[in-house]
Design an enzyme around this catalytic site. Structure first.
Site, mmCIF file in Angstrom:
data_model
loop_
_atom_site.group_PDB
_atom_site.id
_atom_site.type_symbol
_atom_site.label_atom_id
_atom_site.label_comp_id
_atom_site.label_asym_id
_atom_site.label_seq_id
_atom_site.Cartn_x
_atom_site.Cartn_y
_atom_site.Cartn_z
ATOM 1 N N ARG B 58 35.844 21.358 45.278
ATOM 2 C CA ARG B 58 36.105 22.759 45.588
ATOM 3 C C ARG B 58 37.460 22.957 46.254
ATOM 4 O O ARG B 58 38.277 23.741 45.796
ATOM 5 C CB ARG B 58 35.037 23.240 46.569
ATOM 6 N N THR B 59 37.689 22.273 47.347
ATOM 7 C CA THR B 59 38.884 22.545 48.137
ATOM 8 C C THR B 59 40.149 22.180 47.368
ATOM 9 O O THR B 59 41.120 22.927 47.360
ATOM 10 C CB THR B 59 38.821 21.783 49.476
ATOM 11 N N LYS B 86 47.990 0.057 47.785
ATOM 12 C CA LYS B 86 48.885 -1.102 47.938
ATOM 13 C C LYS B 86 49.237 -1.351 49.394
ATOM 14 O O LYS B 86 50.077 -2.171 49.710
ATOM 15 C CB LYS B 86 50.182 -0.869 47.149
ATOM 16 N N ARG B 108 43.732 16.201 53.009
ATOM 17 C CA ARG B 108 42.368 15.900 53.456
ATOM 18 C C ARG B 108 42.310 14.424 53.798
ATOM 19 O O ARG B 108 42.837 13.578 53.061
ATOM 20 C CB ARG B 108 41.354 16.214 52.360
#
Lengths: 179, 311
Positions: B58-59, B86, B108
């Site tokens: 959603r976000t 990495k 996020r």
């Protein structure tokens, strides 16, 4: 020193100009079939309402009237402080309509360019025409008005202000010269 | 009008005037989303990077659409497909993005404070918190407030019950700050294991009895039980027991005001924190929340990127 303010149109002169423009719009469009008025916020929406009332009084027909805010379409976003976005309210389809854009003062033409871009994002009008209360010159884009209340030659450092009361009725137009 | 923020990290940073400006601006952009052509040229030439170290549908989609509908270039980077695997540090990744002249990083991260850490280290790029650990999720709270305002006409004076895993809910924290700023009463409810100490000091009323929390509320917001956190430690004996005592169902929802709205930030655990009858019932505004989410994120991006830094 205070700036010098001159009243160039009073309330009755504004009303006469709007009445004449209403007649000119009807003449040019052969009546009001598919005719819609869209005022540019803020100020132009009040004048659009006056024009709708005049046209209704002349023709006995209420034509659709909307308002457009051009902030999202300005060409100077990212310079200066972020500007508040006003409400665009066009609750009817503008496809195949003759749209008359209404603004207070025509100056550089940049606002009109932005408003036309906004309109074509919302539909494909048959034509877009422009009605302004004041044309003060100094165009920076190839734009002209179809209906003009008053041509007011002005210097770039002067300001032209259209004053409205709280109900959106125009009071007067002032020319402000720096001193 | 002023919007004196370069980053959006927490709803605590906003004044009442800020929140009103964001919600009003979001209403304007919502009109764009209802057009046939859902695109305006407002952020032409701006680059927005979605940097997601945690899963999101959603976000991430919402921020991506928000940028694209304003003609910005939006790029998505997820941790699994990037140099993070990495061993690159967060700061190095972000500085490399900034060196490519990005204007905003929407981030996020599972660590609380990660967006704030970046905001303090980046010199040109704006940082938007799209959810950081158990800390905050400001754009979610703002879309919640927008939805409440649309239904109730105001936020001041509303009683909002937020129910579920408060301890680990960034949605609850962001809502609490924003709702208190706007003058609402906030009730937080859940099992004692999910209620961290100190909530009263933040201005909340705290309940362990869900019925008492729902009683006469204007808004009932159910939180998702976070099945993925801490190796499946759900802070409760069983999902079934939780559902029995803390789910919103057709019976306890009647305790709220008759015109109360039911909200949920998604994704739904149907039959756990909310019964399907309520989730799909007439009081639910869950998909309106999602719709408003795009508009709120457009407003945030516009307010951050639509002005210049020069004062």
């Amino acid at each position: 020193m205070a700036a010098i303010e001159t009243v160039i149109l009073d309330n009755s002169a504004i009303t006469r100009a709007i009445t004449r423009i209403a007649h000119e719009i009807l003449e040019k469009n052969n009546g009001c079939a598919n005719l819609v008025l869209i005022g540019i916020r803020s100020g132009g929406d009040h004048l659009a309402r006056m024009l709708r009332e005049k046209i209704s009084a002349i023709e006995g027909v209420d034509i659709p009237q909307g308002a457009v805010d051009v902030t999202m379409y300005r060409d100077d976003i990212g310079s200066g402080e972020v500007r508040p976005v006003g409400k665009t309210d066009i609750p009817f389809a503008i496809d195949n309509c003759h749209v008359v854009l209404v603004d207070e003062v025509l100056y550089t033409g940049r606002t009109i360019r932005a408003a036309m871009d906004a309109l074509v994002d919302m539909g494909r009008p048959s034509s877009i025409q422009l009605a302004v209360l004041i044309d003060r010159g100094h165009r920076e884009l190839p734009i002209r008005a179809d209906f003009v209340g008053r041509n007011v030659p002005s210097a770039r450092d002067e300001q032209i202000e259209v004053l409205f009361d709280d109900d959106g009725n125009p009071l007067e137009v002032r020319l402000i010269k720096p001193s | 009008m002023t919007f004196a923020h370069r980053h959006i990290i927490s709803t605590k940073q906003f004044s009442r005037a800020d929140i009103e400006l964001i919600l009003d601006t979001a209403e304007r952009f919502k009109e764009v989303n209802q057009r046939d052509i859902k695109k305006v040229p407002t952020l032409r030439g701006k680059t927005i990077i979605n940097l997601f170290y945690e899963n999101s549908t959603r976000t991430r989609t919402s921020f991506e659409l928000a940028g694209k509908r304003m003609s910005a270039d939006t790029i998505n980077i997820s941790a699994s497909g990037s140099s993070v695997t990495k061993g690159e540090t967060l700061e190095d990744t972000a500085k490399n993005i900034e060196a490519m002249d990005a204007d905003a990083i929407v981030m996020r991260h599972s660590c609380s404070g990660a967006p704030d850490y970046l905001a303090k280290r980046l010199t040109r790029c704006s940082v938007l918190n799209a959810g950081d650990g158990f800390h905050e999720h400001p754009s979610q709270a703002l879309l919640d407030l927008m939805t409440m305002r649309q239904h109730k006409g105001r936020i001041e004076g509303l009683t909002v019950a937020i129910i579920g895993d408060i301890a680990r809910s960034r949605v609850a924290r962001s809502n609490l700050h924003a709702l208190k700023t706007m003058g609402a009463t906030v009730r937080l409810a859940g099992p004692a294991t999910m209620l961290p100490p100190g909530l009263e000091e933040l201005g909340a009323e705290v309940y362990t009895d869900i019925n008492a929390a729902i009683k006469d509320a204007d808004v009932v917001m159910m939180l998702r039980i976070q099945l993925e956190r801490e190796g499946g430690n759900t802070l409760m004996p069983t999902l079934r027991e939780y559902a029995q005592f803390f789910a919103l169902n057709t019976e306890n929802v009647k305790l709220a005001k008759p015109d109360a709205i039911v909200m949920h930030p998604g994704p739904l655990n149907r039959g756990v924190e909310i019964s399907s009858y309520v989730a799909d019932g007439g009081q639910n505004v869950i998909l309106e929340q999602v719709e408003n989410g795009v508009a709120v994120r457009m407003a945030l991006l516009y307010l951050l990127l639509g002005g210049s830094d020069e004062e």
